[in-house]
Write a protein that holds these residues in place. Structure first.
Motif, PDB file in Angstrom:
ATOM      1  N   LEU A 167      11.044  36.268 -33.726  1.00  0.00           N
ATOM      2  CA  LEU A 167      11.895  35.984 -34.875  1.00  0.00           C
ATOM      3  C   LEU A 167      11.371  34.849 -35.748  1.00  0.00           C
ATOM      4  O   LEU A 167      11.429  34.930 -36.977  1.00  0.00           O
ATOM      5  CB  LEU A 167      13.318  35.658 -34.408  1.00  0.00           C
ATOM      6  N   GLN A 204      27.588  38.152 -36.876  1.00  0.00           N
ATOM      7  CA  GLN A 204      26.899  37.109 -37.626  1.00  0.00           C
ATOM      8  C   GLN A 204      26.873  37.388 -39.120  1.00  0.00           C
ATOM      9  O   GLN A 204      26.745  36.474 -39.928  1.00  0.00           O
ATOM     10  CB  GLN A 204      25.465  36.952 -37.104  1.00  0.00           C
ATOM     11  N   ALA A 254      18.623  44.594 -35.382  1.00  0.00           N
ATOM     12  CA  ALA A 254      18.990  43.667 -34.311  1.00  0.00           C
ATOM     13  C   ALA A 254      19.041  44.341 -32.953  1.00  0.00           C
ATOM     14  O   ALA A 254      18.745  43.720 -31.923  1.00  0.00           O
ATOM     15  CB  ALA A 254      20.348  43.024 -34.622  1.00  0.00           C
ATOM     16  N   ASP A 255      19.390  45.635 -32.941  1.00  0.00           N
ATOM     17  CA  ASP A 255      19.496  46.349 -31.666  1.00  0.00           C
ATOM     18  C   ASP A 255      18.148  46.663 -31.050  1.00  0.00           C
ATOM     19  O   ASP A 255      18.064  47.102 -29.911  1.00  0.00           O
ATOM     20  CB  ASP A 255      20.295  47.644 -31.853  1.00  0.00           C
ATOM     21  N   ILE A 288      15.458  44.280 -31.214  1.00  0.00           N
ATOM     22  CA  ILE A 288      14.713  43.038 -30.979  1.00  0.00           C
ATOM     23  C   ILE A 288      14.450  42.791 -29.496  1.00  0.00           C
ATOM     24  O   ILE A 288      13.314  42.534 -29.079  1.00  0.00           O
ATOM     25  CB  ILE A 288      15.465  41.831 -31.585  1.00  0.00           C
ATOM     26  N   THR A 304      12.298  35.997 -27.763  1.00  0.00           N
ATOM     27  CA  THR A 304      12.872  36.351 -29.065  1.00  0.00           C
ATOM     28  C   THR A 304      12.471  35.320 -30.123  1.00  0.00           C
ATOM     29  O   THR A 304      12.282  35.669 -31.289  1.00  0.00           O
ATOM     30  CB  THR A 304      14.405  36.432 -28.991  1.00  0.00           C
ATOM     31  N   ASN A 323      24.917  41.106 -34.102  1.00  0.00           N
ATOM     32  CA  ASN A 323      24.392  41.083 -35.463  1.00  0.00           C
ATOM     33  C   ASN A 323      25.506  41.309 -36.470  1.00  0.00           C
ATOM     34  O   ASN A 323      25.568  40.661 -37.525  1.00  0.00           O
ATOM     35  CB  ASN A 323      23.324  42.162 -35.622  1.00  0.00           C
ATOM     36  N   LEU A 383      23.658  43.721 -28.804  1.00  0.00           N
ATOM     37  CA  LEU A 383      22.882  43.069 -29.851  1.00  0.00           C
ATOM     38  C   LEU A 383      23.342  43.513 -31.241  1.00  0.00           C
ATOM     39  O   LEU A 383      23.409  42.712 -32.172  1.00  0.00           O
ATOM     40  CB  LEU A 383      21.393  43.373 -29.663  1.00  0.00           C
TER      41      LEU A 383
END
Length: 295
Positions: A62, A109, A44-45, A47, A58, A106, A102
């Protein structure tokens, strides 16, 4: 199509090679090569960095949805005022802070809500200009010694979190083994008195102790039992913390300063995990009053 497959498809479409993408993003060639070889997805870091380099949204990376890259001027079509401000503030962050944000998003989430126990720790500067973590409460203070089971339980609130070392911009993960290792390692079992209580109460400042860690040293893994969780070796960082000394009236009279080693493992998955806090020693000549420690 996976995110990794979509990434390499876009790279092919734009005629961008792995070495070129590495130069554009600062991501190592080895990491990019591994995404393709192992058919894995970027973290995630990575993206946002990839999207900015490839000049795509994004959504396109994604989920494959193509659209023009929104700017701070046209986001009002689908965002409210607060969201527009967040976008603007994000765009003004440094690359390292973007990656940190980020990664944190992540983590949020992918983790369940967990109870957060009270902490009272902050990063301050002593009268020599050196950073340390000031812990303003003594949470673990058993008269007959530390109840390490309580410390272990307290540390569970940090599992799954990700922190950044300010000195090196390295991301440090808190794995499920930390609470047990911190509270029940051979090193901890040998501790007594002041140092035992110092380690127990230093647990309140784990995020800040990682933040101010300095003087990185590296050593290879020598134990078979750590062949996976420390495949790429061990890191040691120096850190410091201060604990209050209370007077008879219950007010803080001064702070005792301790130095410690943050022991971290470089795992098979490429991540760095905090493993334990060791080599805790009191700095005998540093007893500070509150006025000597500033933010």
């Amino acid at each position: 199509m996976t995110i990794g497959e979509r990434l390499f498809s876009i790279m092919k479409e734009k005629n961008i090679s792995m070495p070129e993408l590495s130069r554009m993003t600062g991501i190592s060639r080895h990491t990019i090569y591994d995404w393709q070889r192992r058919n894995t997805n970027p973290g995630a870091d990575k993206i946002m960095v990839l999207c900015e380099a490839l000049q795509i949204t994004t959504e396109e990376l994604l989920i494959g949805k193509r659209s023009s890259v929104p700017t701070a001027h046209d986001t009002s079509v689908f965002m409210d005022g607060t969201e527009i401000e967040l976008v603007k503030e994000y765009q003004e962050l440094s690359e390292s802070k973007k990656r940190r944000l980020l990664a944190y998003m992540n983590m949020l989430q992918n983790t369940k809500e967990k109870p957060v126990m009270e902490r009272n720790a902050e990063i301050v500067v002593d009268n020599e200009g050196k950073k340390l973590v000031k812990i303003n409460a003594i949470r673990f203070k058993g008269k007959r010694g530390v109840n390490w089971n309580d410390v272990e339980e307290y540390l569970r609130q940090f599992v799954g979190d990700i922190y950044e070392i300010a000195d090196s911009n390295e991301m440090v993960y808190i794995g499920s083994e930390l609470p047990d290792e911190y509270a029940h390692s051979k090193y901890t079992a040998m501790l007594k008195g002041t140092v035992a209580k110092a380690k127990a109460n230093a647990s309140q400042g784990i995020p800040e102790l990682v933040d101010i860690a300095i003087n990185k040293s590296v050593e290879s893994n020598r134990k078979t039992k750590h062949s996976k969780e420390a495949m790429y070796g061990w890191y040691r960082y120096d850190s410091r913390f201060a604990l209050p000394v209370f007077g008879d009236d219950g007010a803080i009279e001064r702070y005792n300063i301790f130095r410690a080693t943050m022991l971290m493992r470089h795992a098979k998955d490429g991540k760095v995990y905090l493993y334990d806090v060791t080599e805790i020693k009191k700095e005998t000549d540093t007893l500070f009053g509150s006025e000597d420690l500033t933010q």
